[in-house]
Scaffold this active site. Structure first.
Site, PDB file in Angstrom:
ATOM      1  N   GLU A  27       0.850  -1.190   0.000  1.00 27.24           N
ATOM      2  CA  GLU A  27       0.000   0.000   0.000  1.00 27.24           C
ATOM      3  C   GLU A  27       0.885   1.239   0.000  1.00 27.24           C
ATOM      4  O   GLU A  27       2.009   1.215   0.516  1.00 27.24           O
ATOM      5  CB  GLU A  27      -0.890  -0.028   1.264  1.00 27.24           C
ATOM      6  CG  GLU A  27      -1.765   1.206   1.405  1.00 27.24           C
ATOM      7  CD  GLU A  27      -2.804   1.075   2.525  1.00 27.24           C
ATOM      8  OE1 GLU A  27      -2.808   0.057   3.234  1.00 27.24           O
ATOM      9  OE2 GLU A  27      -3.602   2.022   2.671  1.00 27.24           O
ATOM     10  N   ASN A  72      -6.533   1.517   2.900  1.00 25.79           N
ATOM     11  CA  ASN A  72      -7.281   2.749   3.135  1.00 25.79           C
ATOM     12  C   ASN A  72      -6.892   3.838   2.131  1.00 25.79           C
ATOM     13  O   ASN A  72      -7.697   4.691   1.774  1.00 25.79           O
ATOM     14  CB  ASN A  72      -7.026   3.244   4.565  1.00 25.79           C
ATOM     15  CG  ASN A  72      -7.545   2.260   5.609  1.00 25.79           C
ATOM     16  OD1 ASN A  72      -8.375   1.408   5.307  1.00 25.79           O
ATOM     17  ND2 ASN A  72      -7.055   2.360   6.837  1.00 25.79           N
ATOM     18  N   ASN A 172     -11.992  -0.910  -0.765  1.00 29.98           N
ATOM     19  CA  ASN A 172     -11.308  -1.459   0.391  1.00 29.98           C
ATOM     20  C   ASN A 172     -12.062  -1.119   1.666  1.00 29.98           C
ATOM     21  O   ASN A 172     -12.390   0.061   1.897  1.00 29.98           O
ATOM     22  CB  ASN A 172      -9.892  -0.861   0.491  1.00 29.98           C
ATOM     23  CG  ASN A 172      -9.170  -1.297   1.755  1.00 29.98           C
ATOM     24  OD1 ASN A 172      -8.760  -2.438   1.867  1.00 29.98           O
ATOM     25  ND2 ASN A 172      -9.033  -0.398   2.725  1.00 29.98           N
ATOM     26  N   GLU A 173     -12.376  -2.135   2.452  1.00 35.86           N
ATOM     27  CA  GLU A 173     -12.961  -1.940   3.800  1.00 35.86           C
ATOM     28  C   GLU A 173     -14.026  -0.845   3.837  1.00 35.86           C
ATOM     29  O   GLU A 173     -13.985   0.040   4.694  1.00 35.86           O
ATOM     30  CB  GLU A 173     -11.857  -1.643   4.818  1.00 35.86           C
ATOM     31  CG  GLU A 173     -10.888  -2.788   4.961  1.00 35.86           C
ATOM     32  CD  GLU A 173      -9.920  -2.658   6.133  1.00 35.86           C
ATOM     33  OE1 GLU A 173      -9.846  -1.571   6.747  1.00 35.86           O
ATOM     34  OE2 GLU A 173      -9.232  -3.655   6.425  1.00 35.86           O
ATOM     35  N   TYR A 244      -7.066  -8.787  11.675  1.00 34.08           N
ATOM     36  CA  TYR A 244      -5.728  -8.733  12.285  1.00 34.08           C
ATOM     37  C   TYR A 244      -5.834  -9.214  13.724  1.00 34.08           C
ATOM     38  O   TYR A 244      -6.896  -9.124  14.344  1.00 34.08           O
ATOM     39  CB  TYR A 244      -5.193  -7.300  12.264  1.00 34.08           C
ATOM     40  CG  TYR A 244      -4.916  -6.762  10.872  1.00 34.08           C
ATOM     41  CD1 TYR A 244      -3.699  -6.995  10.246  1.00 34.08           C
ATOM     42  CD2 TYR A 244      -5.879  -6.021  10.189  1.00 34.08           C
ATOM     43  CE1 TYR A 244      -3.432  -6.499   8.973  1.00 34.08           C
ATOM     44  CE2 TYR A 244      -5.630  -5.524   8.913  1.00 34.08           C
ATOM     45  CZ  TYR A 244      -4.399  -5.765   8.314  1.00 34.08           C
ATOM     46  OH  TYR A 244      -4.147  -5.278   7.054  1.00 34.08           O
ATOM     47  N   GLU A 291      -6.373  -9.284   3.577  1.00 31.58           N
ATOM     48  CA  GLU A 291      -5.535  -8.656   4.606  1.00 31.58           C
ATOM     49  C   GLU A 291      -5.606  -9.529   5.844  1.00 31.58           C
ATOM     50  O   GLU A 291      -6.692  -9.687   6.419  1.00 31.58           O
ATOM     51  CB  GLU A 291      -6.002  -7.234   4.940  1.00 31.58           C
ATOM     52  CG  GLU A 291      -5.694  -6.227   3.853  1.00 31.58           C
ATOM     53  CD  GLU A 291      -5.954  -4.785   4.274  1.00 31.58           C
ATOM     54  OE1 GLU A 291      -5.767  -4.443   5.465  1.00 31.58           O
ATOM     55  OE2 GLU A 291      -6.366  -4.002   3.391  1.00 31.58           O
ATOM     56  N   GLN A 345       1.347  -6.541   5.589  1.00 31.83           N
ATOM     57  CA  GLN A 345       1.724  -6.237   4.236  1.00 31.83           C
ATOM     58  C   GLN A 345       3.067  -6.906   3.950  1.00 31.83           C
ATOM     59  O   GLN A 345       3.427  -7.831   4.691  1.00 31.83           O
ATOM     60  CB  GLN A 345       1.759  -4.720   4.064  1.00 31.83           C
ATOM     61  CG  GLN A 345       0.357  -4.099   4.316  1.00 31.83           C
ATOM     62  CD  GLN A 345       0.230  -2.652   3.854  1.00 31.83           C
ATOM     63  OE1 GLN A 345       1.084  -2.099   3.194  1.00 31.83           O
ATOM     64  NE2 GLN A 345      -0.883  -2.019   4.238  1.00 31.83           N
TER      65      GLN A 345
END
Ligand code: AHR
Length: 495
Positions: A27, A72, A172-173, A244, A291, A345
């Site tokens: 990212e 993000n 994304n999200e 996570y 992720e 990542q």
């Protein structure tokens, strides 16, 4: 010594582990791109500014696909800022990470980097500030052969041939209130559907990935997944999920991460299949766990408007690597539905590879389980049954052993990955009777007295795996000693 049993059978298969299970993610965040994969002037950089030392570590990890440009970041990103002559590219405020983005690295650089690193690109489009047509233009820029405004622009920018990017994330999200222009599930569904239609008109060979839940803690979970699938089922191929794990102070709760991840995956599968039934559909939606990692989220401190700041640079401990190994087992054990997974990542930002500006690139502790599982965890994942003690956690009772068994038919061998979350050594009896005559060829262990040990530039090899005593085979059973709190890989040859 404490004893435990693991059983696996050739005929009890979960599914094939796709190579894309070992994907990762870059990212525009902190030093992932700048000073990570891209550092013009670095002694190991090539004429494009790509760090060859970093590429060589990525190849050692066996990463086949890399998601880009966020995260993000993508929800505020105008991809047009990152193409064309570098001196004409605008410097922007990146709202997601409160960072200065110089746009010196963009889509064309990423595609070139993918080619050099021998990885497949997986792109995300902006579903925050971006409009559906912006996404269509990006797909046209990347995938349309020639003769249109954006395909000719790509050619003018130096890339004659289309990039043929196959995997596209629809944002994304978007369920997260932290996301730039976050949406409610129904609003995301409408925007994603119109974007999917445009993308498929531009290139109908692509595979589309819808934003699923980005955390089991969000109040919208798991209704978000149901609602968006009810609307997007016929338009997408994968549901993206993110999660996570970190140590909040209680080791047992942290060791339970592999089980929590399993529950998260099972809920996503159940939701996909609920919608499948409701729609009387024959189509199965697969998961893109794009992720996942250990991440000390609570430690995130953003600086104000600096370029390539040292943020999210978690230093992974031995303990983190052992938990990480359990997460990998869970991914393998769900390979019938997880067809893509991206470790978040890859470099510097919550990453297995860590670099110094102008200096070295080192392997963090988590590098090792990833490397070995990526190397030897490809094949047929087998169902396993275990008999072992359990420990208590706030997530309920959890087995002390997390394991996965992969049968590589071509190599005629088995790889058994086991995490021992007990404070005690355990003698594991691994019963593999359906495979006949066996020989243990390798037992690699990651363990140590100091669970908080890390690798750093002063001592980059403080935490490294070692080869240990092979154990014994008797009647198609492998007897293996698992040291306390350890990650293990046992490779077995079928004679
Ligand atoms: O990987 C770091 C961040 O975690 C990503 O930008 C975002 O998608 C997630 O919340």
């Amino acid at each position: 010594m404490k004893k435990a049993k693991i059983f696996a059978d050739k005929n009890m298969q979960i599914g094939k582990v796709e190579s894309k299970m070992f994907g990762s993610f870059i990212e525009h965040l902190g030093r992932a791109v700048y000073e990570g994969i891209y550092e013009p002037g670095h002694p190991a950089a090539d004429e494009n500014g790509f760090r060859k030392d970093v590429i060589s570590l990525i190849n050692e990890l066996g990463v086949p696909i890399v998601r880009y440009p966020g995260g993000n970041f993508v929800s505020g990103y105008n991809w047009l800022d990152g193409i064309g002559k570098k001196e004409n590219r605008p410097t922007r405020l990146d709202y997601a990470w409160r960072t200065i983005e110089t746009n010196q690295f963009g889509t064309d650089e990423f595609m070139k980097w993918c080619e050099e690193a021998n990885v497949e690109p997986m792109m995300a489009v902006n579903m925050g500030t971006g409009a559906p047509q912006d996404a269509g233009y990006l797909v046209e820029y990347c995938n349309h052969p020639s003769g249109t405004y954006y395909s000719e622009l790509r050619k003018a920018n130096g890339s004659e041939k289309p990039y043929k990017v196959k995997y596209w994330c629809l944002g994304n999200e978007m369920d997260g209130p932290w996301q730039i222009c976050h949406l409610e599930a129904i609003d995301y569904s409408k925007k994603a559907l119109e974007t999917a239609k445009i993308i498929r008109w531009v290139d109908n060979r692509v595979k589309l990935i819808a934003c699923g839940s980005s955390s089991a803690e969000l109040p919208s979970y798991p209704d978000w997944d149901r609602i968006i699938l009810e609307n997007l089922y016929d338009y997408v191929d994968y549901l993206s999920i993110h999660q996570y794990y970190w140590n909040e102070g209680c080791d047992e709760d942290f060791y339970a991460s592999y089980k929590r991840m399993d529950e998260f995956i099972k809920t996503a599968i159940a939701t996909c299949d609920f919608v499948k039934a409701k729609k009387r559909s024959n189509k199965t939606i697969y998961l893109s766990f794009d992720e996942w990692n250990v991440w000390y989220l609570k430690d995130v401190k953003l600086e104000d408007w600096t370029q390539a700041p040292h943020i999210l640079e978690d230093k992974y401990t031995l303990q983190d690597a052992i938990v990480f190994g359990g997460l990998m087992n869970t991914l393998l054990n769900n390979c019938h539905r997880i067809k893509i997974a991206c470790l978040a990542q890859l470099v510097n930002v919550i990453a297995p590879i860590f670099t110094q500006k102008g200096g070295a690139a080192i392997r963090q502790t988590t590098f090792y389980p990833f490397k070995y599982v990526s190397q030897y965890g490809r094949g047929q994942a087998l169902m396993t049954i275990s008999e072992c003690d359990e420990f208590d956690s706030k997530f309920g009772k959890v087995k002390e052993l997390s394991q996965s068994v992969i049968f590589d038919e071509d190599a005629n061998s088995l790889a058994v990955f086991v995490c021992n979350y007990s404070q005690d050594a355990i003698e594991a009896e691994i019963e593999l009777r359906s495979f006949g005559d066996l020989e243990i060829i390798e037992h690699v262990v990651l363990d140590g007295a100091d669970l908080k040990a890390i690798n750093d530039f002063e001592n980059p090899s403080r935490v490294t795996p070692k080869n240990v005593d092979l154990g014994a085979i008797k009647d198609s059973k492998a007897f293996i000693n698992l040291s306390p709190l350890s990650w293990n890989m046992i490779r077995v040859k079928i004679k």
